[in-house]
Design an enzyme around this catalytic site. Structure first.
Site, PDB file in Angstrom:
ATOM      1  N   VAL A 293      36.989  34.478  35.656  1.00 12.54           N
ATOM      2  CA  VAL A 293      36.861  33.544  34.928  1.00 12.54           C
ATOM      3  C   VAL A 293      37.353  34.313  33.301  1.00 12.54           C
ATOM      4  O   VAL A 293      37.034  35.303  33.007  1.00 12.54           O
ATOM      5  CB  VAL A 293      35.410  33.306  34.553  1.00 12.54           C
ATOM      6  CG1 VAL A 293      34.939  32.424  33.406  1.00 12.54           C
ATOM      7  CG2 VAL A 293      34.746  32.756  35.646  1.00 12.54           C
ATOM      8  N   CYS A 294      38.001  33.417  32.549  1.00 10.37           N
ATOM      9  CA  CYS A 294      38.814  33.860  31.231  1.00 10.37           C
ATOM     10  C   CYS A 294      39.233  35.273  31.540  1.00 10.37           C
ATOM     11  O   CYS A 294      40.289  35.250  32.173  1.00 10.37           O
ATOM     12  CB  CYS A 294      37.529  33.859  30.404  1.00 10.37           C
ATOM     13  SG  CYS A 294      38.202  34.059  28.567  1.00 10.37           S
ATOM     14  N   SER A 295      39.150  36.332  30.608  1.00 13.28           N
ATOM     15  CA  SER A 295      39.386  37.435  30.840  1.00 13.28           C
ATOM     16  C   SER A 295      39.249  38.071  32.155  1.00 13.28           C
ATOM     17  O   SER A 295      40.225  38.895  32.623  1.00 13.28           O
ATOM     18  CB  SER A 295      39.099  38.573  29.652  1.00 13.28           C
ATOM     19  OG  SER A 295      37.833  38.642  29.860  1.00 13.28           O
ATOM     20  N   GLY A 297      39.527  36.523  34.810  1.00 12.02           N
ATOM     21  CA  GLY A 297      40.830  35.836  35.400  1.00 12.02           C
ATOM     22  C   GLY A 297      42.129  36.779  35.302  1.00 12.02           C
ATOM     23  O   GLY A 297      42.883  37.114  36.345  1.00 12.02           O
ATOM     24  N   ALA A 322      39.585  30.500  36.489  1.00  8.51           N
ATOM     25  CA  ALA A 322      38.959  29.618  35.563  1.00  8.51           C
ATOM     26  C   ALA A 322      39.034  29.686  34.180  1.00  8.51           C
ATOM     27  O   ALA A 322      38.911  30.868  34.028  1.00  8.51           O
ATOM     28  CB  ALA A 322      37.417  29.395  36.031  1.00  8.51           C
TER      29      ALA A 322
END
Length: 550
Positions: A293-295, A297, A322
């Site tokens: 998710v975000c960083s 990811g 995500a």
């Protein structure tokens, strides 16, 4: 550079500005000088804009102006803004000025970089000058003063002093007294089954008689705490997945301080690999679905690349990204190139401190959307003297963490030099199927840039476009009648072509994600009666200890 490519807010720019705080973005710069120069060399455009403003102001004075706020502009929802002739004229003067500023910036025809910088400054200035922010003008404020005998201003003044006492020095957005992690947030049953210097690994207790054989490992952002994935019951993605029969694990990052300044990308990628080892060991499996998710990811992508290098890619049954941008080549690189000296200065500042303070990053994010995240609460907290609302997402947003100096430097380097898309990273050799989800109004990781992940890796990709922004796109439980998402089985190179061919599905994207996991996570097996195992016993109940670090 196309219009689609111009919509990005690059990670490197945000992380650079976070080291200096929002003042650098709010201060006039060379782009402002260029605007003045362009307008000076285009007297016709300037004269037309100012002439139009003068004519509109004359209509305002005469009472014949038809200017009015947009239907969604909550600042001027009070009927007094229209029924009171003085307030109506003040409002129309403000709206006419804002329209003229926009026309002048458009008429200057600046390059993308300068246009975006100037619009950021103009938007912040106009939001600050809104008459709704002025105590003696705002009808709600005047009414509250009359009803309370001025006590609203006393309470508001105390709120202001409290907010200015410590960072982030912006109006408090949430009543923090209404929430407690482990009390009413992050309460899905589970246990910490592994603790290292860098992270705690949480395994969630099964809620079904049988579970899918292949587990899911969630890698949360390194900027915020993991429990955005496990908010209040009924709003928790983890809860939803567990109740659908999915075995779920999540990393909970330690909140670092100056002692951990040396923790960089290598330390965090190794942490993901260590967690992957533990998940396989506990679940007696050789395959796992990895979700970032975000960083987080970015870390998941780097981990997949590392598994390619070591010939272990078959350990991944699937990859999920995500609200994550991997390919930064068209995500604002001109900004990055122009600010390399600032990047060096920013990383040097965090290195001297040992970390990047998450409170400053939260402050920067707020000024990216000042109307929603600053001035709305200015009115509520200071002019009306009220407490901010109790909202779980905003509580999580305010519960910031620090970022180690080396990780800060590494993430800036990755974004500026687009290392995730380079051949050395090996992502093109990642043939694992991917599930990519983004938010259509995300101002941190714009969906067009998230979409490019579908063409970056070698496997098949399914792209899902959720409603709302960066966080609300994730916290999207079933049952919301207004929720929807878009799907298109094809993944053309152009994100706008994807959007044109997409169909809109009502409801949450969570069931679609659950169905995707059902296809990748193998046969059902009897749910384990105990958490942990094979030398990794439960250490403490979820949500663990690291998530409570301040």
């Amino acid at each position: 550079m196309t219009e689609v490519e111009d919509l990005a807010v690059p990670l490197d720019a945000l992380l650079i500005d976070a080291a200096f705080g929002p003042i650098r973005r709010l201060a006039p710069d060379l782009s402002t000088v260029k605007l003045a120069g362009r307008l000076a060399t285009r007297p016709g455009t300037t004269a037309s804009g100012l002439g139009g403003l003068a004519a509109e102001l004359l209509r305002v004075v005469r009472g014949s102006s038809e200017l009015g706020p947009g239907p969604k502009d909550r600042r001027f929802a009070d009927p007094q803004w229209q029924s009171n002739p003085v307030l109506r004229r003040i409002l129309q003067t403000y709206l006419a000025t804002g329209r003229t500023v926009d026309e002048l910036i458009t008429g200057a025809e600046l390059g993308w970089r300068d246009d975006q910088r100037v619009r950021f400054l103009a938007d912040n200035l106009l939001q600050a000058l809104a008459p709704s922010n002025v105590a003696v003008v705002n009808p709600e404020s005047v009414r509250a003063a009359r009803e309370s005998g001025g006590l609203n201003f006393v309470r508001g003044g105390l709120n202001l002093v409290k907010d200015l006492a410590q960072p982030p020095r912006i109006p408090q957005m949430v009543d923090t007294s209404a929430f407690a992690v482990g009390g009413n947030l992050g309460v899905s049953p589970g246990a910490v089954v592994l603790r290292t210097e860098v992270f705690e690994l949480i395994q969630y207790a099964p809620q079904t008689p049988t579970v899918r054989a292949v587990p899911l490992l969630l890698v949360p952002p390194t900027i915020n705490k993991f429990y955005v994935l496990d908010l209040a019951p009924g709003r928790s993605l983890i809860e939803y997945l567990v109740r659908s029969g999915q075995q779920v694990f999540v990393l909970s990052w330690r909140n670092p301080d100056a002692r951990h300044a040396h923790w960089g990308i290598e330390a965090y990628v190794q942490a993901v690999l260590d967690a992957l080892d533990a998940v396989e060991r506990i679940c007696r499996t050789v395959r796992t679905v990895l979700t970032g998710v975000c960083s987080g990811g970015v870390l998941a992508g780097l981990t997949a690349g590392r598994l390619v290098e070591t010939g272990q890619l078959d350990r991944l049954a699937g990859l999920t990204f995500a609200v994550t941008v991997l390919d930064n080549d068209r995500a604002g690189l001109p900004v990055a190139i122009a600010d390399r000296y600032l990047a060096r200065a920013a990383t040097a500042m965090s290195r001297r401190r040992g970390y990047l303070d998450g409170r400053v990053l939260a402050e920067l994010f707020a000024w990216l959307r000042p109307g929603d995240l600053v001035w709305q609460y200015w009115v509520n907290n200071y002019l009306l003297g009220r407490r901010p609302p109790a909202f779980d997402v905003l509580y999580w947003n305010a519960d910031t963490t620090r970022m180690p100096a080396q990780l800060h430097a590494d993430l800036v380097d990755i974004a500026m030099n687009n290392r995730m898309a380079g051949p050395a990273n090996g992502l093109a050799k990642v043939t694992t199927d991917t599930y990519v989800v983004a938010g259509i109004s995300d101002h941190i990781t714009p969906w067009q840039n998230c979409y490019r992940t579908t063409g970056l890796l070698g496997g098949d990709s399914r792209f899902v476009l959720s409603t709302s922004g960066h966080v609300a796109a994730l916290v999207n439980p079933p049952g919301n009648a207004k929720a929807s998402y878009r799907l298109n089985p094809d993944t053309p190179a152009d994100p706008e072509a994807w959007l044109a061919g997409a169909r809109t599905e009502s409801g949450s994207w969570w069931p679609d994600f659950g169905a995707s996991l059902g296809q990748r996570c193998g046969p059902q097996r009897r749910a384990p009666r105990k958490l942990g195992g094979r030398g990794l016993p439960p250490l403490i109940e979820a949500p663990g200890t690291y998530v409570l670090d301040r």
